[in-house]
Scaffold this active site. Structure first.
Site, PDB file in Angstrom:
ATOM      1  N   LYS A 133       0.855  -1.185   0.000  1.00 30.15           N
ATOM      2  CA  LYS A 133       0.000   0.000   0.000  1.00 30.15           C
ATOM      3  C   LYS A 133       0.885   1.227   0.000  1.00 30.15           C
ATOM      4  CE  LYS A 133      -4.416   1.113   0.232  1.00 30.15           C
ATOM      5  NZ  LYS A 133      -5.561   0.354  -0.287  1.00 30.15           N
TER       6      LYS A 133
HETATM    7  P1  NAD Z   1     -12.841   8.174  -3.059  1.00 28.04           P
HETATM    8  O1  NAD Z   1     -11.779   9.166  -2.776  1.00 28.04           O
HETATM    9  O2  NAD Z   1     -13.296   7.968  -4.453  1.00 28.04           O
HETATM   10  O3  NAD Z   1     -14.148   8.520  -2.175  1.00 28.04           O
HETATM   11  C1  NAD Z   1     -14.094   8.699  -0.796  1.00 28.04           C
HETATM   12  C2  NAD Z   1     -15.436   9.257  -0.355  1.00 28.04           C
HETATM   13  O4  NAD Z   1     -15.452   9.355   1.072  1.00 28.04           O
HETATM   14  C3  NAD Z   1     -15.726  10.660  -0.883  1.00 28.04           C
HETATM   15  O5  NAD Z   1     -17.100  10.753  -1.188  1.00 28.04           O
HETATM   16  C4  NAD Z   1     -15.385  11.538   0.310  1.00 28.04           C
HETATM   17  O6  NAD Z   1     -16.060  12.799   0.289  1.00 28.04           O
HETATM   18  C5  NAD Z   1     -15.878  10.657   1.428  1.00 28.04           C
HETATM   19  N1  NAD Z   1     -15.328  11.009   2.737  1.00 28.04           N
HETATM   20  C6  NAD Z   1     -14.076  11.407   3.060  1.00 28.04           C
HETATM   21  N2  NAD Z   1     -14.001  11.654   4.376  1.00 28.04           N
HETATM   22  C7  NAD Z   1     -15.227  11.395   4.883  1.00 28.04           C
HETATM   23  C8  NAD Z   1     -15.799  11.457   6.174  1.00 28.04           C
HETATM   24  N3  NAD Z   1     -15.064  11.843   7.221  1.00 28.04           N
HETATM   25  N4  NAD Z   1     -17.093  11.105   6.333  1.00 28.04           N
HETATM   26  C9  NAD Z   1     -17.836  10.700   5.278  1.00 28.04           C
HETATM   27  N5  NAD Z   1     -17.372  10.635   4.027  1.00 28.04           N
HETATM   28  C10 NAD Z   1     -16.074  10.980   3.844  1.00 28.04           C
HETATM   29  O7  NAD Z   1     -12.331   6.813  -2.403  1.00 28.04           O
HETATM   30  P2  NAD Z   1     -12.790   5.328  -2.752  1.00 28.04           P
HETATM   31  O8  NAD Z   1     -11.849   4.792  -3.766  1.00 28.04           O
HETATM   32  O9  NAD Z   1     -14.244   5.298  -2.975  1.00 28.04           O
HETATM   33  O10 NAD Z   1     -12.428   4.588  -1.385  1.00 28.04           O
HETATM   34  C11 NAD Z   1     -13.343   4.540  -0.290  1.00 28.04           C
HETATM   35  C12 NAD Z   1     -12.923   3.438   0.664  1.00 28.04           C
HETATM   36  O11 NAD Z   1     -12.940   2.196  -0.036  1.00 28.04           O
HETATM   37  C13 NAD Z   1     -11.521   3.574   1.232  1.00 28.04           C
HETATM   38  O12 NAD Z   1     -11.516   3.070   2.558  1.00 28.04           O
HETATM   39  C14 NAD Z   1     -10.685   2.672   0.343  1.00 28.04           C
HETATM   40  O13 NAD Z   1      -9.523   2.194   0.991  1.00 28.04           O
HETATM   41  C15 NAD Z   1     -11.667   1.545   0.089  1.00 28.04           C
HETATM   42  N6  NAD Z   1     -11.379   0.773  -1.119  1.00 28.04           N
HETATM   43  C16 NAD Z   1     -11.333   1.354  -2.341  1.00 28.04           C
HETATM   44  C17 NAD Z   1     -11.083   0.570  -3.470  1.00 28.04           C
HETATM   45  C18 NAD Z   1     -11.105   1.149  -4.866  1.00 28.04           C
HETATM   46  O14 NAD Z   1     -11.066   0.349  -5.819  1.00 28.04           O
HETATM   47  N7  NAD Z   1     -11.191   2.444  -5.047  1.00 28.04           N
HETATM   48  C19 NAD Z   1     -10.844  -0.803  -3.334  1.00 28.04           C
HETATM   49  C20 NAD Z   1     -10.903  -1.371  -2.059  1.00 28.04           C
HETATM   50  C21 NAD Z   1     -11.179  -0.576  -0.953  1.00 28.04           C
END
Ligand code: NAD
Length: 411
Positions: free
Chosen positions: A102
């Site tokens: 990561k």
């Molecule tokens: P992203 O940046 O596209 O979206 C994150 C979202 O969370 C945004 O809408 C943001 O405004 C919101 N956010 C941030 N802080 C916040 C808070 N304090 N309260 C509520 N909402 C808040 O990120 P993503 O890629 O959607 O990732 C989201 C989660 O999923 C993360 O934990 C990431 O590790 C996990 N994840 C993502 C992927 C992927 O393929 N993108 C894969 C596995 C896990």
């Protein structure tokens, strides 16, 4: 408790069930390599910013290390370390030939111009290009990064090592990406949510859902579950949370974020509540899909959802996990629930190496097959050993990684 201690605790519970030898525990808990680099970068204001970037390579017993890159102001070495470890177990759970890694940069991506985002990314790759590569360590998107960032990573890496699209996944479809990667994590979360509802003898049709986070994962999860007939009653992002008892008009909310710089701010068709209140709503399924550590010992007693699907990485503190388990809440753990993204990343990487193209139907079919298989294995193991789904998922992951470590002669 730090994030890495939480992952270690979950690991230890599963390792105890497996009666894993002490030397293997030490080997599997110790990261392979941890790097912290300085990223000096000229900002649009003319100021020189000095950011800090991290890459942690956790384990490579089962293949090249794989893991996303997060741009968020709260990124630190401990968080990256815990996320790298989760990637090791996650890739093993869905049985793809990778280890775990990561990376991240401590910066608020929402406040950067596109030019700043690109310069920061290219400087970061200047600092770590020798560590990554299609056979060693393959980054991907995570919070604050997207397909544009992945394209810059490939382009910067190529300047040092020559053309090699397999160095990074989550690239734009027009630039060596794969159709279906962007939706993959949310699709997997949605698919397993409906599967879990079915297993628990509940109907998907009309099931009420609250989703925290409306970025890549949250939007695609909402879209999938909306199309499956669920009622999404609450969504949220960093701007706040939005509640509509009748059900959020998901296509309308998606149009709103597309036309408001990816934000739900001022979303009109719902009441405004806080992100904390969203977690405590009376719904059938709660889906944290934003940051880690949001479900704690403090708010767990007020959480009313009987099912939690961890779309985000590490949303539940171990003390909350215990409290919720005692109350009979079913938690689908992150290392299974959100493994759809890394699964389609694997398809993209395999495609890049073969110069062969898959279409969206095939990607979805293979993704669904992989997620279903992992779910069944973990469900059966949990029933057989009478352990929570999280412990069963860690058991499956740890068993596969430790076996590979033994076979390679490392243990
Ligand atoms: P992203 O940046 O596209 O979206 C994150 C979202 O969370 C945004 O809408 C943001 O405004 C919101 N956010 C941030 N802080 C916040 C808070 N304090 N309260 C509520 N909402 C808040 O990120 P993503 O890629 O959607 O990732 C989201 C989660 O999923 C993360 O934990 C990431 O590790 C996990 N994840 C993502 C992927 C992927 O393929 N993108 C894969 C596995 C896990």
């Amino acid at each position: 408790m730090r994030s890495s201690e939480a992952v270690e605790l979950y690991f230890t519970r599963a390792a105890d069930q497996l009666e894993l030898a002490g030397h293997l525990r030490k080997l599997l808990l110790t990261p392979n390599r941890e790097v912290q680099v300085q990223i000096p970068v000229k900002m649009d204001s003319g100021e020189l910013a000095c950011l800090i970037g991290y890459r942690v390579q956790h384990n490579r017993a089962r293949g090249p290390m794989k893991g996303g890159l997060r741009y968020h102001q709260e990124v630190d070495l401990d968080e990256v370390r815990s996320l790298a470890s989760l990637m090791t177990w996650k890739t093993a759970v869905v049985n793809i030939p990778y280890g775990g890694a990561k990376g991240g940069i401590a910066v608020d991506a929402g406040k950067l111009s596109e030019g700043e985002l690109e310069r920061i990314t290219r400087r970061f790759i200047d600092a770590i290009h020798d560590m990554i590569g299609p056979d060693t360590d393959i980054p991907a998107p995570d919070m604050g990064t997207d397909h544009r960032v992945m394209a810059w990573i490939m382009s910067q890496y190529n300047k040092y090592h020559g053309f090699n699209p397999g160095v990074v996944t989550g690239k734009p479809v027009e630039y060596y990406g794969i159709p279906g990667r962007e939706e993959a994590t949310g699709r997997g979360v949605g698919l397993l949510t409906t599967k879990l509802l079915q297993r628990l003898r509940r109907k998907s049709e009309g099931a009420t859902i609250a989703i925290q986070g409306f970025g890549n994962v949250g939007t695609h999860t909402a879209k999938f579950l909306h199309e499956a007939g669920c009622r999404i009653v609450a969504i949220s992002d960093a701007s706040g949370a939005y509640y509509n008892e009748e059900g959020i008009d998901v296509p309308g909310a998606l149009r709103h974020v597309m036309s408001h710089e990816h934000s739900l701010r001022n979303y009109p068709a719902a009441d405004t509540i806080t992100n904390a209140a969203l977690l405590e709503l009376e719904v059938d399924v709660l889906i944290p899909a934003a940051i880690g550590g949001v479900i704690t010992g403090e708010n767990a007693p007020r959480i009313k959802a009987p099912i939690i699907v961890e779309a985000a990485n590490g949303p539940t503190h171990p003390d909350a996990d215990d409290l919720l388990a005692k109350r009979g809440v079913t938690i689908l753990p992150d290392i299974l629930a959100n493994a759809g993204g890394v699964t389609v990343s694997y398809f993209e990487w395999a495609q890049n190496r073969q110069f062969y193209r898959w279409n969206l139907d095939r990607v979805r079919q293979e993704l669904d097959k992989t997620m279903n298989m992992a779910f069944e294995e973990i469900w059966d193991l949990a029933r057989e050993r009478k352990v929570p789904l999280r412990t069963a998922a860690f058991m499956l992951g740890i068993a596969r990684v430790s076996r590979a470590a033994e076979l390679t002669g490392l243990a």
